[in-house]
Design a protein around this motif. Structure first.
Motif, PDB file in Angstrom:
ATOM      1  N   UNK A 167       0.855  -1.190   0.000  1.00  0.00           N
ATOM      2  CA  UNK A 167       0.000   0.000   0.000  1.00  0.00           C
ATOM      3  C   UNK A 167       0.887   1.236   0.000  1.00  0.00           C
ATOM      4  N   UNK A 168       1.785   1.311   0.977  1.00  0.00           N
ATOM      5  CA  UNK A 168       2.825   2.341   1.031  1.00  0.00           C
ATOM      6  C   UNK A 168       4.152   1.618   0.903  1.00  0.00           C
ATOM      7  N   UNK A 169       5.008   2.109   0.032  1.00  0.00           N
ATOM      8  CA  UNK A 169       6.318   1.486  -0.163  1.00  0.00           C
ATOM      9  C   UNK A 169       7.401   2.454   0.278  1.00  0.00           C
ATOM     10  N   UNK A 170       8.065   2.129   1.379  1.00  0.00           N
ATOM     11  CA  UNK A 170       9.142   2.963   1.935  1.00  0.00           C
ATOM     12  C   UNK A 170       8.753   4.441   1.958  1.00  0.00           C
ATOM     13  N   UNK A 171       7.561   4.722   2.465  1.00  0.00           N
ATOM     14  CA  UNK A 171       7.094   6.108   2.551  1.00  0.00           C
ATOM     15  C   UNK A 171       7.794   6.787   3.723  1.00  0.00           C
ATOM     16  N   UNK A 172       8.495   7.872   3.412  1.00  0.00           N
ATOM     17  CA  UNK A 172       9.226   8.612   4.445  1.00  0.00           C
ATOM     18  C   UNK A 172       8.247   9.461   5.253  1.00  0.00           C
ATOM     19  N   UNK A 173       8.337   9.363   6.561  1.00  0.00           N
ATOM     20  CA  UNK A 173       7.489  10.136   7.461  1.00  0.00           C
ATOM     21  C   UNK A 173       8.411  11.111   8.206  1.00  0.00           C
ATOM     22  N   UNK A 174       8.449  12.382   7.785  1.00  0.00           N
ATOM     23  CA  UNK A 174       9.417  13.318   8.357  1.00  0.00           C
ATOM     24  C   UNK A 174       9.247  13.542   9.862  1.00  0.00           C
ATOM     25  N   UNK A 175       8.027  13.436  10.366  1.00  0.00           N
ATOM     26  CA  UNK A 175       7.789  13.680  11.784  1.00  0.00           C
ATOM     27  C   UNK A 175       8.481  12.653  12.685  1.00  0.00           C
ATOM     28  N   UNK A 176       8.729  11.463  12.167  1.00  0.00           N
ATOM     29  CA  UNK A 176       9.423  10.441  12.955  1.00  0.00           C
ATOM     30  C   UNK A 176      10.812  10.131  12.400  1.00  0.00           C
ATOM     31  N   UNK A 177      11.145  10.704  11.247  1.00  0.00           N
ATOM     32  CA  UNK A 177      12.489  10.584  10.705  1.00  0.00           C
ATOM     33  C   UNK A 177      12.842   9.226  10.131  1.00  0.00           C
ATOM     34  N   UNK A 178      11.859   8.473   9.686  1.00  0.00           N
ATOM     35  CA  UNK A 178      12.126   7.178   9.078  1.00  0.00           C
ATOM     36  C   UNK A 178      11.006   6.826   8.106  1.00  0.00           C
ATOM     37  N   UNK A 179      11.131   5.661   7.486  1.00  0.00           N
ATOM     38  CA  UNK A 179      10.177   5.252   6.455  1.00  0.00           C
ATOM     39  C   UNK A 179       9.374   4.038   6.904  1.00  0.00           C
ATOM     40  N   UNK A 180       8.211   3.879   6.279  1.00  0.00           N
ATOM     41  CA  UNK A 180       7.308   2.781   6.603  1.00  0.00           C
ATOM     42  C   UNK A 180       6.725   2.202   5.321  1.00  0.00           C
ATOM     43  N   UNK A 181       6.530   0.893   5.336  1.00  0.00           N
ATOM     44  CA  UNK A 181       5.834   0.176   4.273  1.00  0.00           C
ATOM     45  C   UNK A 181       4.594  -0.445   4.898  1.00  0.00           C
ATOM     46  N   UNK A 182       3.457  -0.374   4.195  1.00  0.00           N
ATOM     47  CA  UNK A 182       2.211  -0.968   4.674  1.00  0.00           C
ATOM     48  C   UNK A 182       1.668  -1.936   3.640  1.00  0.00           C
ATOM     49  N   UNK A 183       1.035  -3.007   4.118  1.00  0.00           N
ATOM     50  CA  UNK A 183       0.357  -3.982   3.266  1.00  0.00           C
ATOM     51  C   UNK A 183      -0.631  -4.745   4.120  1.00  0.00           C
ATOM     52  N   UNK A 184      -1.432  -5.579   3.518  1.00  0.00           N
ATOM     53  CA  UNK A 184      -2.434  -6.358   4.249  1.00  0.00           C
ATOM     54  C   UNK A 184      -2.127  -7.846   4.143  1.00  0.00           C
ATOM     55  N   UNK A 185      -2.485  -8.580   5.212  1.00  0.00           N
ATOM     56  CA  UNK A 185      -2.346 -10.031   5.157  1.00  0.00           C
ATOM     57  C   UNK A 185      -3.539 -10.615   4.404  1.00  0.00           C
ATOM     58  N   UNK A 186      -3.620 -11.922   4.337  1.00  0.00           N
ATOM     59  CA  UNK A 186      -4.683 -12.566   3.565  1.00  0.00           C
ATOM     60  C   UNK A 186      -6.070 -12.379   4.179  1.00  0.00           C
ATOM     61  N   UNK A 187      -6.153 -11.868   5.401  1.00  0.00           N
ATOM     62  CA  UNK A 187      -7.432 -11.587   6.049  1.00  0.00           C
ATOM     63  C   UNK A 187      -7.771 -10.096   6.050  1.00  0.00           C
ATOM     64  N   UNK A 188      -6.938  -9.283   5.411  1.00  0.00           N
ATOM     65  CA  UNK A 188      -7.188  -7.846   5.355  1.00  0.00           C
ATOM     66  C   UNK A 188      -6.614  -7.060   6.513  1.00  0.00           C
ATOM     67  N   UNK A 189      -5.868  -7.717   7.419  1.00  0.00           N
ATOM     68  CA  UNK A 189      -5.252  -7.019   8.544  1.00  0.00           C
ATOM     69  C   UNK A 189      -4.065  -6.200   8.061  1.00  0.00           C
ATOM     70  N   UNK A 190      -3.980  -4.965   8.517  1.00  0.00           N
ATOM     71  CA  UNK A 190      -2.912  -4.070   8.107  1.00  0.00           C
ATOM     72  C   UNK A 190      -1.623  -4.417   8.838  1.00  0.00           C
ATOM     73  N   UNK A 191      -0.527  -4.489   8.081  1.00  0.00           N
ATOM     74  CA  UNK A 191       0.803  -4.739   8.633  1.00  0.00           C
ATOM     75  C   UNK A 191       1.691  -3.574   8.218  1.00  0.00           C
ATOM     76  N   UNK A 192       2.441  -3.056   9.177  1.00  0.00           N
ATOM     77  CA  UNK A 192       3.396  -1.973   8.912  1.00  0.00           C
ATOM     78  C   UNK A 192       4.794  -2.478   9.231  1.00  0.00           C
ATOM     79  N   UNK A 193       5.741  -2.114   8.376  1.00  0.00           N
ATOM     80  CA  UNK A 193       7.146  -2.406   8.651  1.00  0.00           C
ATOM     81  C   UNK A 193       7.902  -1.073   8.576  1.00  0.00           C
ATOM     82  N   UNK A 194       8.498  -0.715   9.707  1.00  0.00           N
ATOM     83  CA  UNK A 194       9.264   0.523   9.813  1.00  0.00           C
ATOM     84  C   UNK A 194      10.750   0.215   9.688  1.00  0.00           C
ATOM     85  N   UNK A 195      11.501   1.178   9.169  1.00  0.00           N
ATOM     86  CA  UNK A 195      12.955   1.046   9.127  1.00  0.00           C
ATOM     87  C   UNK A 195      13.524   1.606  10.417  1.00  0.00           C
ATOM     88  N   UNK A 196      14.422   0.837  11.056  1.00  0.00           N
ATOM     89  CA  UNK A 196      15.071   1.303  12.301  1.00  0.00           C
ATOM     90  C   UNK A 196      15.897   2.518  12.026  1.00  0.00           C
TER      91      UNK A 196
END
Length: 184
Positions: free
Chosen positions: A155-184
């Motif tokens: 859904x979001x691919x390595x979207x940079x979020x300036x307020x937190x100073x890092x990037x996030x990727x979002x996608x859904x699992x096979x049940x529609x649950x949202x999963x976010x992966x942030x870069x340390x």
């Protein structure tokens, strides 16, 4: 929404105690401590009593199809099935693990998604309750490439979020649950 999650969490916690084989071979702390990729400034050992020792153990997700959900988390994110069991109340539970983090995939006949059509971020926050499962990685772009090669639609691919100073990727699992992966 809280009212929907509380009985499920309570139900699962009642079944965890009588089935010691659900307990991992090594504790979550031992697995995390032994992980070569873990880079934390403080020890995971928490001295004290009561709430001073509070640590996360797992997340429980009610799913529409247990086999499909196990396969999705194994194929897409690399989780491994630790244990699977039918319990006397008609609930089937699968405990999956990756890097010391556990997810309980729980199936009960007649369950339903009452949220309706899930919204993409940030509109997903308009429904109160648990909103997403969050992980972190060292290299988000490499993770994005691996997810896409595993067939995950981002859904979001390595979207940079300036307020937190890092990037996030979002996608859904096979049940529609949202999963976010942030870069340390």
């Amino acid at each position: 929404m809280k009212a929907l999650f509380a009985p499920l969490a309570l139900t699962f916690s009642l079944f965890l105690v009588p089935y010691p084989e659900f307990q991992p071979q090594a504790s979550s702390t031992e697995r995390l401590t032994n992980s070569s990729s873990l880079n934390m400034s403080q020890s995971l050992e928490t001295p004290g009593e009561g709430l001073e020792t509070l640590q996360i153990y797992n997340v429980a997700i009610s799913v529409a199809n247990l086999d499909e959900s196990i396969e999705w988390y194994e194929d897409k994110l690399g989780f491994q099935l630790e244990n699977r069991r039918n319990v006397s109340t008609g609930i089937e539970i699968a405990l999956i693990e990756k890097n010391g983090f556990f997810i309980d995939l729980i199936y009960i006949a007649g369950s339903e998604n009452v949220e309706g059509n899930p919204q993409d971020p940030p509109d997903h926050l308009k429904v109160q309750g648990l909103r997403n499962l969050v992980f972190w990685v060292d290299d988000l772009q490499a993770t994005d490439a691996e997810l896409k090669s595993n067939g995950v639609q981002l859904i979001w691919e390595s979207r940079y979020i300036p307020e937190v100073g890092t990037s996030v990727t979002n996608f859904r699992d096979n049940n529609g649950n949202l999963i976010a992966i942030w870069e340390r």
